[in-house]
Design a protein around this motif. Structure first.
Motif, PDB file in Angstrom:
ATOM      1  N   PRO A  24      -8.947  15.461  -2.994  1.00  0.00           N
ATOM      2  CA  PRO A  24      -8.927  14.010  -2.820  1.00  0.00           C
ATOM      3  C   PRO A  24      -9.618  13.302  -3.980  1.00  0.00           C
ATOM      4  O   PRO A  24     -10.345  13.916  -4.758  1.00  0.00           O
ATOM      5  N   VAL A  25      -9.386  12.006  -4.066  1.00  0.00           N
ATOM      6  CA  VAL A  25      -9.991  11.182  -5.107  1.00  0.00           C
ATOM      7  C   VAL A  25     -11.096  10.350  -4.461  1.00  0.00           C
ATOM      8  O   VAL A  25     -10.819   9.340  -3.795  1.00  0.00           O
ATOM      9  N   ILE A  26     -12.335  10.799  -4.603  1.00  0.00           N
ATOM     10  CA  ILE A  26     -13.449  10.083  -3.992  1.00  0.00           C
ATOM     11  C   ILE A  26     -13.657   8.764  -4.721  1.00  0.00           C
ATOM     12  O   ILE A  26     -13.743   8.717  -5.950  1.00  0.00           O
ATOM     13  N   GLY A  27     -13.700   7.683  -3.953  1.00  0.00           N
ATOM     14  CA  GLY A  27     -13.846   6.362  -4.561  1.00  0.00           C
ATOM     15  C   GLY A  27     -12.541   5.754  -5.023  1.00  0.00           C
ATOM     16  O   GLY A  27     -12.541   4.671  -5.623  1.00  0.00           O
ATOM     17  N   GLY A  28     -11.428   6.424  -4.753  1.00  0.00           N
ATOM     18  CA  GLY A  28     -10.126   5.898  -5.157  1.00  0.00           C
ATOM     19  C   GLY A  28      -9.751   4.648  -4.383  1.00  0.00           C
ATOM     20  O   GLY A  28     -10.182   4.439  -3.245  1.00  0.00           O
ATOM     21  N   ALA A 262       5.215   3.246   2.128  1.00  0.00           N
ATOM     22  CA  ALA A 262       5.683   2.883   0.779  1.00  0.00           C
ATOM     23  C   ALA A 262       6.449   1.569   0.802  1.00  0.00           C
ATOM     24  O   ALA A 262       6.322   0.740  -0.103  1.00  0.00           O
ATOM     25  N   GLY A 263       7.260   1.369   1.833  1.00  0.00           N
ATOM     26  CA  GLY A 263       8.002   0.131   1.973  1.00  0.00           C
ATOM     27  C   GLY A 263       9.330   0.139   1.247  1.00  0.00           C
ATOM     28  O   GLY A 263       9.703   1.115   0.588  1.00  0.00           O
ATOM     29  N   ALA A 283      -3.508  12.613   2.120  1.00  0.00           N
ATOM     30  CA  ALA A 283      -3.178  11.197   2.280  1.00  0.00           C
ATOM     31  C   ALA A 283      -4.010  10.342   1.336  1.00  0.00           C
ATOM     32  O   ALA A 283      -3.514   9.362   0.766  1.00  0.00           O
ATOM     33  N   ASN A 284      -5.270  10.702   1.155  1.00  0.00           N
ATOM     34  CA  ASN A 284      -6.127   9.987   0.203  1.00  0.00           C
ATOM     35  C   ASN A 284      -5.525  10.038  -1.209  1.00  0.00           C
ATOM     36  O   ASN A 284      -5.347   9.005  -1.862  1.00  0.00           O
ATOM     37  N   ALA A 285      -5.223  11.240  -1.667  1.00  0.00           N
ATOM     38  CA  ALA A 285      -4.690  11.397  -3.023  1.00  0.00           C
ATOM     39  C   ALA A 285      -3.363  10.666  -3.186  1.00  0.00           C
ATOM     40  O   ALA A 285      -3.089  10.056  -4.233  1.00  0.00           O
ATOM     41  N   ALA A 286      -2.527  10.713  -2.144  1.00  0.00           N
ATOM     42  CA  ALA A 286      -1.225  10.044  -2.212  1.00  0.00           C
ATOM     43  C   ALA A 286      -1.376   8.533  -2.247  1.00  0.00           C
ATOM     44  O   ALA A 286      -0.692   7.844  -3.022  1.00  0.00           O
ATOM     45  N   LEU A 287      -2.265   7.984  -1.414  1.00  0.00           N
ATOM     46  CA  LEU A 287      -2.449   6.532  -1.373  1.00  0.00           C
ATOM     47  C   LEU A 287      -3.044   6.005  -2.671  1.00  0.00           C
ATOM     48  O   LEU A 287      -2.740   4.882  -3.094  1.00  0.00           O
ATOM     49  N   VAL A 288      -3.865   6.799  -3.318  1.00  0.00           N
ATOM     50  CA  VAL A 288      -4.386   6.400  -4.623  1.00  0.00           C
ATOM     51  C   VAL A 288      -3.248   6.311  -5.634  1.00  0.00           C
ATOM     52  O   VAL A 288      -3.180   5.373  -6.448  1.00  0.00           O
ATOM     53  N   LYS A 289      -2.329   7.263  -5.595  1.00  0.00           N
ATOM     54  CA  LYS A 289      -1.177   7.218  -6.500  1.00  0.00           C
ATOM     55  C   LYS A 289      -0.289   6.019  -6.203  1.00  0.00           C
ATOM     56  O   LYS A 289       0.220   5.349  -7.123  1.00  0.00           O
ATOM     57  N   LEU A 290      -0.081   5.730  -4.941  1.00  0.00           N
ATOM     58  CA  LEU A 290       0.742   4.576  -4.573  1.00  0.00           C
ATOM     59  C   LEU A 290       0.109   3.288  -5.096  1.00  0.00           C
ATOM     60  O   LEU A 290       0.811   2.413  -5.621  1.00  0.00           O
ATOM     61  N   GLY A 297       4.585  10.319  -7.586  1.00  0.00           N
ATOM     62  CA  GLY A 297       3.426  11.130  -7.267  1.00  0.00           C
ATOM     63  C   GLY A 297       3.046  11.023  -5.805  1.00  0.00           C
ATOM     64  O   GLY A 297       2.650  12.017  -5.178  1.00  0.00           O
ATOM     65  N   TYR A 298       3.142   9.811  -5.251  1.00  0.00           N
ATOM     66  CA  TYR A 298       2.902   9.589  -3.822  1.00  0.00           C
ATOM     67  C   TYR A 298       3.861  10.416  -2.978  1.00  0.00           C
ATOM     68  O   TYR A 298       3.447  11.137  -2.056  1.00  0.00           O
ATOM     69  N   ASP A 299       5.149  10.331  -3.290  1.00  0.00           N
ATOM     70  CA  ASP A 299       6.148  11.068  -2.520  1.00  0.00           C
ATOM     71  C   ASP A 299       5.932  12.575  -2.609  1.00  0.00           C
ATOM     72  O   ASP A 299       6.081  13.291  -1.611  1.00  0.00           O
ATOM     73  N   ALA A 300       5.578  13.052  -3.795  1.00  0.00           N
ATOM     74  CA  ALA A 300       5.396  14.487  -3.981  1.00  0.00           C
ATOM     75  C   ALA A 300       4.255  15.029  -3.119  1.00  0.00           C
ATOM     76  O   ALA A 300       4.323  16.153  -2.609  1.00  0.00           O
ATOM     77  N   LEU A 301       3.224  14.230  -2.943  1.00  0.00           N
ATOM     78  CA  LEU A 301       2.100  14.657  -2.107  1.00  0.00           C
ATOM     79  C   LEU A 301       2.406  14.492  -0.620  1.00  0.00           C
ATOM     80  O   LEU A 301       2.080  15.361   0.197  1.00  0.00           O
ATOM     81  N   MET A 302       3.003  13.382  -0.262  1.00  0.00           N
ATOM     82  CA  MET A 302       3.229  13.090   1.151  1.00  0.00           C
ATOM     83  C   MET A 302       4.355  13.928   1.764  1.00  0.00           C
ATOM     84  O   MET A 302       4.271  14.330   2.928  1.00  0.00           O
ATOM     85  N   ALA A 303       5.403  14.193   1.007  1.00  0.00           N
ATOM     86  CA  ALA A 303       6.577  14.864   1.573  1.00  0.00           C
ATOM     87  C   ALA A 303       6.245  16.174   2.286  1.00  0.00           C
ATOM     88  O   ALA A 303       6.739  16.409   3.400  1.00  0.00           O
ATOM     89  N   PRO A 304       5.419  17.060   1.733  1.00  0.00           N
ATOM     90  CA  PRO A 304       5.132  18.315   2.435  1.00  0.00           C
ATOM     91  C   PRO A 304       4.304  18.145   3.714  1.00  0.00           C
ATOM     92  O   PRO A 304       4.240  19.076   4.524  1.00  0.00           O
ATOM     93  N   THR A 305       3.678  16.967   3.882  1.00  0.00           N
ATOM     94  CA  THR A 305       2.909  16.757   5.117  1.00  0.00           C
ATOM     95  C   THR A 305       3.803  16.407   6.304  1.00  0.00           C
ATOM     96  O   THR A 305       3.376  16.528   7.446  1.00  0.00           O
ATOM     97  N   VAL A 306       5.035  15.958   6.017  1.00  0.00           N
ATOM     98  CA  VAL A 306       5.903  15.507   7.106  1.00  0.00           C
ATOM     99  C   VAL A 306       6.329  16.651   8.023  1.00  0.00           C
ATOM    100  O   VAL A 306       6.252  16.521   9.258  1.00  0.00           O
ATOM    101  N   PRO A 307       6.792  17.801   7.514  1.00  0.00           N
ATOM    102  CA  PRO A 307       7.103  18.905   8.434  1.00  0.00           C
ATOM    103  C   PRO A 307       5.895  19.339   9.264  1.00  0.00           C
ATOM    104  O   PRO A 307       6.040  19.692  10.445  1.00  0.00           O
ATOM    105  N   LEU A 308       4.712  19.296   8.662  1.00  0.00           N
ATOM    106  CA  LEU A 308       3.496  19.616   9.412  1.00  0.00           C
ATOM    107  C   LEU A 308       3.278  18.607  10.532  1.00  0.00           C
ATOM    108  O   LEU A 308       3.022  18.986  11.683  1.00  0.00           O
ATOM    109  N   SER A 309       3.391  17.333  10.222  1.00  0.00           N
ATOM    110  CA  SER A 309       3.181  16.301  11.235  1.00  0.00           C
ATOM    111  C   SER A 309       4.220  16.390  12.341  1.00  0.00           C
ATOM    112  O   SER A 309       3.903  16.262  13.530  1.00  0.00           O
ATOM    113  N   ARG A 310       5.469  16.638  11.964  1.00  0.00           N
ATOM    114  CA  ARG A 310       6.513  16.753  12.986  1.00  0.00           C
ATOM    115  C   ARG A 310       6.269  17.961  13.900  1.00  0.00           C
ATOM    116  O   ARG A 310       6.587  17.922  15.092  1.00  0.00           O
TER     117      ARG A 310
END
Length: 384
Positions: A24-28, A262-263, A283-290, A297-310
């Protein structure tokens, strides 16, 4: 590094870990409001009867909130992720809210909102709309009396006694008109809580949408936003497009959250998500990229979390809390995999194996050695 994990059909197979823990990006900086609905850590040594009144490890529970604040998240406290209505009662929620609000004051920039519902009013004891109003008033008074902000949770008692949309309007009009500060509303679907079927006085989405939009329009100065948890991106967008100026959408869609946050270039959702409890570093690292304009970069980080969440939120969805706590245990945020009410037994051993694999692929095993050791212990107990 590899581990033997069970698969369908009673077979077991070696699984080779492939993920690299995301840092994660602390302070991002985030460009979205991001609430994580946080779980509570049970105290298994103090629970002589796990089905009795919950016993919480307050130290570890507060430590986890500091973990989320450190990663830049706001906290949605005492929500369904904390097992409200599934073993965690209002008396325990009051103590959690009191402690969390006090703890937030010790952290610069920490933000927190707390769930106000009617869960101390048994559905069988609710005789009238006035009973529901009084129950909401009691919980709002406690939260606001602590200096906190309220999230108006959906009410099982209201769903049971309401005869139509007008009864919902009466309750929400009364509570919102009295609130001392801005309130977040919560539209929770029956996949999360079957007792909420037909909320807002209709089984038809469009009719329910009209009811909730009318309530928000009447009280726009008192409503910060609304969280919708229907696991349907189209329905969320339909509500988002009708919100008055200044009222924000908080996605509660644990299936489709990356695209909603993302919208579409015109509008976006903010977030109030249970899955953020489990995927906070990514999610922290992805939101910093967004926030930096790096959508790829946001999509690349978030996409693999979706199968986990589902997987975590698969039907029966109300048992998703087990997967959330399992992830906290794998990642060393608590020393045991025990839950209030013994809820860890709500999912099967193959379910946890699937979560392990998907968490690895999403870069969410912070210490792979620890995670593998804990998985081996879990499967030894299960006889695998």
């Amino acid at each position: 590094m590899d581990i033997t994990l069970p698969e369908e059909g009673g077979r077991s197979a070696r699984y080779q870990l492939v993920g690299q823990p995301v840092q994660p990006v602390i302070g991002g900086r985030f460009s979205r409001l991001a609430y994580a609905a946080a779980h509570v850590v049970a105290d298994p040594l103090a629970m002589t009867d796990p089905w009795s009144r919950p016993v919480v490890d307050w130290g570890k529970t507060m430590e986890f909130r500091h973990h989320l604040w450190r990663l830049g998240f706001r906290i949605a406290e005492a929500m369904d992720t904390s097992q409200r209505g599934m073993g965690f009662d209002w008396a325990s929620a009051k103590e959690l809210i009191r402690r969390s609000i006090a703890e937030a004051r010790t952290v610069e920039g920490a933000d927190l909102a707390s769930g106000a519902g009617t869960d101390h009013l048994a559905v069988s004891a609710a005789r009238s709309i006035d009973d529901v109003i009084a129950a909401y008033e009691e919980q709002f008074a406690f939260i606001e009396g602590q200096g906190g902000k309220a999230i108006m949770m959906a009410s099982r008692a209201l769903a049971a006694v309401a005869k139509g949309p007008d009864d919902y309007a009466r309750v929400y009009d009364r509570i919102l008109s009295q609130a001392s500060g801005k309130v977040i509303l919560h539209w929770l679907g029956d996949m999360f809580d079957p007792a909420l079927k037909g909320y807002w006085g209709s089984h038809d989405f469009d009719a329910a949408l009209d009811t909730v939009v009318a309530i928000i329009e009447r009280h726009a100065v008192k409503v910060e936003g609304i969280k919708i948890s229907l696991l349907d991106a189209g329905k969320e967008i339909a509500l988002r497009n009708r919100l008055p100026e200044g009222v924000v959408m908080f996605t509660g869609d644990d299936f489709n959250y990356p695209e909603l946050i993302a919208g579409d270039g015109r509008k976006h959702s903010h977030a109030l998500l249970g899955i953020f409890d489990a995927i906070a570093p990514v999610a922290n690292a992805a939101l910093v990229k967004l926030a930096a304009g790096d959508r790829a970069g946001y999509d690349a980080l978030m996409a693999p979390t979706v199968p986990l969440s589902r997987k975590i939120f698969e039907a029966p969805t109300e048992y998703y809390k087990a997967g959330i706590v399992f992830m906290a245990w794998l990642n060393g945020h608590q020393h045991h995999f025990s839950m209030i009410g013994g809820m860890q037994s709500a999912r099967g051993i193959r379910h946890y194996a699937d979560i392990f694999r998907l968490a690895d692929r999403a870069g969410l095993l912070a210490d792979p050695d620890l995670a593998v050791a804990r998985m081996k212990n879990l499967y030894a107990v299960a006889g695998v």
